[in-house]
Write a protein that holds these residues in place. Structure first.
Motif, PDB file in Angstrom:
ATOM      1  N   PRO A   1      43.022  35.084  42.755  1.00 34.44           N
ATOM      2  CA  PRO A   1      43.785  34.390  43.799  1.00 34.44           C
ATOM      3  C   PRO A   1      42.860  33.459  44.571  1.00 34.44           C
ATOM      4  CG  PRO A   1      43.556  36.739  44.304  1.00 34.44           C
ATOM      5  CD  PRO A   1      42.941  36.522  42.965  1.00 34.44           C
ATOM      6  N   VAL A   2      43.442  32.444  45.172  1.00 26.52           N
ATOM      7  CA  VAL A   2      42.630  31.459  45.900  1.00 26.52           C
ATOM      8  C   VAL A   2      42.043  32.100  47.148  1.00 26.52           C
ATOM      9  CG1 VAL A   2      42.638  29.258  47.116  1.00 26.52           C
ATOM     10  CG2 VAL A   2      43.967  29.523  45.016  1.00 26.52           C
ATOM     11  N   CYS A   3      40.727  32.091  47.200  1.00 24.57           N
ATOM     12  CA  CYS A   3      39.968  32.582  48.352  1.00 24.57           C
ATOM     13  C   CYS A   3      38.993  31.484  48.742  1.00 24.57           C
ATOM     14  CB  CYS A   3      39.189  33.851  48.001  1.00 24.57           C
ATOM     15  SG  CYS A   3      40.185  35.290  47.673  1.00 24.57           S
ATOM     16  N   GLN A   4      38.471  31.596  49.942  1.00 25.42           N
ATOM     17  CA  GLN A   4      37.450  30.656  50.403  1.00 25.42           C
ATOM     18  C   GLN A   4      36.088  31.312  50.288  1.00 25.42           C
ATOM     19  OE1 GLN A   4      38.345  29.577  54.413  1.00 25.42           O
ATOM     20  NE2 GLN A   4      40.120  28.373  53.867  1.00 25.42           N
ATOM     21  N   THR A   5      35.134  30.555  49.838  1.00 20.63           N
ATOM     22  CA  THR A   5      33.778  31.078  49.777  1.00 20.63           C
ATOM     23  C   THR A   5      33.141  31.022  51.165  1.00 20.63           C
ATOM     24  OG1 THR A   5      31.637  30.950  48.670  1.00 20.63           O
ATOM     25  CG2 THR A   5      32.704  28.851  49.172  1.00 20.63           C
TER      26      THR A   5
ATOM     27  N   PHE B   1      32.871  36.219  54.635  1.00 19.02           N
ATOM     28  CA  PHE B   1      33.741  36.215  53.458  1.00 19.02           C
ATOM     29  C   PHE B   1      34.949  37.119  53.674  1.00 19.02           C
ATOM     30  CE2 PHE B   1      34.952  38.190  49.389  1.00 19.02           C
ATOM     31  CZ  PHE B   1      35.482  37.063  48.766  1.00 19.02           C
ATOM     32  N   LEU B   2      34.712  38.327  54.152  1.00 12.91           N
ATOM     33  CA  LEU B   2      35.815  39.266  54.382  1.00 12.91           C
ATOM     34  C   LEU B   2      36.745  38.766  55.483  1.00 12.91           C
ATOM     35  CD1 LEU B   2      33.843  42.617  54.070  1.00 12.91           C
ATOM     36  CD2 LEU B   2      35.339  41.561  52.351  1.00 12.91           C
ATOM     37  N   ARG B   3      36.179  38.144  56.513  1.00 14.87           N
ATOM     38  CA  ARG B   3      36.992  37.653  57.630  1.00 14.87           C
ATOM     39  C   ARG B   3      37.906  36.503  57.203  1.00 14.87           C
ATOM     40  NH1 ARG B   3      37.356  33.640  60.819  1.00 14.87           N
ATOM     41  NH2 ARG B   3      35.438  32.620  60.171  1.00 14.87           N
ATOM     42  N   ILE B   4      37.346  35.496  56.535  1.00 14.52           N
ATOM     43  CA  ILE B   4      38.154  34.326  56.198  1.00 14.52           C
ATOM     44  C   ILE B   4      39.162  34.590  55.079  1.00 14.52           C
ATOM     45  CG2 ILE B   4      36.462  32.667  57.074  1.00 14.52           C
ATOM     46  CD1 ILE B   4      35.537  32.149  54.226  1.00 14.52           C
ATOM     47  N   ASN B   5      38.982  35.667  54.346  1.00 15.40           N
ATOM     48  CA  ASN B   5      39.897  36.007  53.252  1.00 15.40           C
ATOM     49  C   ASN B   5      40.683  37.288  53.531  1.00 15.40           C
ATOM     50  OD1 ASN B   5      39.252  33.870  51.210  1.00 15.40           O
ATOM     51  ND2 ASN B   5      37.212  34.682  51.616  1.00 15.40           N
ATOM     52  N   GLU B   6      40.710  37.718  54.769  1.00 16.61           N
ATOM     53  CA  GLU B   6      41.353  38.981  55.109  1.00 16.61           C
ATOM     54  C   GLU B   6      42.789  39.067  54.624  1.00 16.61           C
ATOM     55  OE1 GLU B   6      42.017  41.842  59.008  1.00 16.61           O
ATOM     56  OE2 GLU B   6      41.382  39.764  59.305  1.00 16.61           O
ATOM     57  N   ASP B   7      43.579  38.025  54.837  1.00 18.38           N
ATOM     58  CA  ASP B   7      44.990  38.068  54.428  1.00 18.38           C
ATOM     59  C   ASP B   7      45.133  38.197  52.902  1.00 18.38           C
ATOM     60  OD1 ASP B   7      45.738  37.867  57.075  1.00 18.38           O
ATOM     61  OD2 ASP B   7      46.130  35.709  56.977  1.00 18.38           O
ATOM     62  N   VAL B   8      44.366  37.426  52.165  1.00 17.92           N
ATOM     63  CA  VAL B   8      44.437  37.478  50.706  1.00 17.92           C
ATOM     64  C   VAL B   8      43.990  38.849  50.201  1.00 17.92           C
ATOM     65  CG1 VAL B   8      43.537  36.510  48.541  1.00 17.92           C
ATOM     66  CG2 VAL B   8      44.075  35.002  50.451  1.00 17.92           C
ATOM     67  N   LEU B   9      42.879  39.342  50.725  1.00 19.00           N
ATOM     68  CA  LEU B   9      42.344  40.633  50.272  1.00 19.00           C
ATOM     69  C   LEU B   9      43.273  41.792  50.639  1.00 19.00           C
ATOM     70  CD1 LEU B   9      38.585  40.032  51.140  1.00 19.00           C
ATOM     71  CD2 LEU B   9      39.645  40.002  48.864  1.00 19.00           C
ATOM     72  N   ASN B  10      43.906  41.721  51.785  1.00 21.44           N
ATOM     73  CA  ASN B  10      44.852  42.769  52.176  1.00 21.44           C
ATOM     74  C   ASN B  10      46.111  42.752  51.318  1.00 21.44           C
ATOM     75  OD1 ASN B  10      43.221  43.884  54.158  1.00 21.44           O
ATOM     76  ND2 ASN B  10      44.113  42.652  55.798  1.00 21.44           N
ATOM     77  N   ALA B  11      46.446  41.609  50.751  1.00 25.92           N
ATOM     78  CA  ALA B  11      47.637  41.491  49.923  1.00 25.92           C
ATOM     79  C   ALA B  11      47.413  42.004  48.492  1.00 25.92           C
ATOM     80  CB  ALA B  11      48.100  40.033  49.872  1.00 25.92           C
ATOM     81  N   ILE B  12      46.170  42.219  48.134  1.00 22.82           N
ATOM     82  CA  ILE B  12      45.851  42.700  46.784  1.00 22.82           C
ATOM     83  C   ILE B  12      46.141  44.182  46.687  1.00 22.82           C
ATOM     84  CG2 ILE B  12      43.991  43.060  45.099  1.00 22.82           C
ATOM     85  CD1 ILE B  12      42.723  40.459  46.148  1.00 22.82           C
TER      86      ILE B  12
ATOM     87  N   LYS C   1      38.490  44.489  43.329  1.00 21.32           N
ATOM     88  CA  LYS C   1      39.583  44.900  44.217  1.00 21.32           C
ATOM     89  C   LYS C   1      40.907  44.856  43.457  1.00 21.32           C
ATOM     90  CE  LYS C   1      41.343  44.413  48.898  1.00 21.32           C
ATOM     91  NZ  LYS C   1      41.520  45.831  49.080  1.00 21.32           N
ATOM     92  N   ILE C   2      41.157  43.788  42.721  1.00 24.22           N
ATOM     93  CA  ILE C   2      42.384  43.665  41.926  1.00 24.22           C
ATOM     94  C   ILE C   2      42.467  44.767  40.884  1.00 24.22           C
ATOM     95  CG2 ILE C   2      43.551  42.238  40.183  1.00 24.22           C
ATOM     96  CD1 ILE C   2      42.445  39.775  41.759  1.00 24.22           C
TER      97      ILE C   2
END
Length: 154
Positions: free
Chosen positions: A93-97, A143-154, A124-125
């Motif tokens: 999924p699209v995440c920000q580095t 990394f965890l902060r800026i992608n929190e929504d994406v990572l929580n949705a996995i 994680k997936i």
């Protein structure tokens, strides 16, 4: 969470500087194999999938496969892909580095991640243990902060 049944193979381009390599700390963790590119001879990887940008999304069903990851600058990684073109690609999924980039010669893909970030998202997936993956990654918190929504949705 479990460990993969196949080792995760990380192919590192010979020009990649180990001092800047985000996956260097994984050399001491179980479940990872490091190969140097170029390979001395072609390797058959019949039960592996390769992380990439233009493949079907990685899913939990891919747990039956081993994971192949190419580690280099984006420019060098694109040259490495030809050697592994027979290994099916899966995308993330699209995440920000969070890794700071400063290439003045070419533009990195907008969906491009640092290698350790990509492995973290893939694990994680796949439902694998995340313990220790980001422990030595300098930009872990960002990394965890800026992608929190994406990572929580996995």
């Amino acid at each position: 969470m479990s460990l993969p049944s196949h080792p995760t193979i990380i192919v590192v381009h010979y020009k990649e500087r180990r001092s800047k390599c985000t996956v260097e700390p994984l050399r001491h963790q179980p479940g990872f194999e490091f190969w140097k590119f170029p390979l001395k001879e072609p390797q058959a990887l019949p039960n592996y999938i390769r992380l990439g940008i233009d493949g079907p999304p990685l899913s939990r069903e891919d747990r039956k496969h081993g994971l192949l990851v190419l580690d280099a600058t984006w420019k060098l990684a694109s040259k490495m892909e030809a050697e592994f073109e027979d290994v099916p690609i899966r995308s993330l999924p699209v995440c920000q580095t969070a890794y700071p980039r400063n290439s003045k010669l070419f533009e990195d893909p907008s969906a491009g991640l640092a290698t350790i970030e990509a492995i973290y998202v893939a694990y994680k997936i796949l439902g694998y243990s995340l313990d220790g993956l980001l422990d030595e990654y300098r930009w872990q918190d960002e990394f965890l902060r800026i992608n929190e929504d994406v990572l929580n949705a996995i």
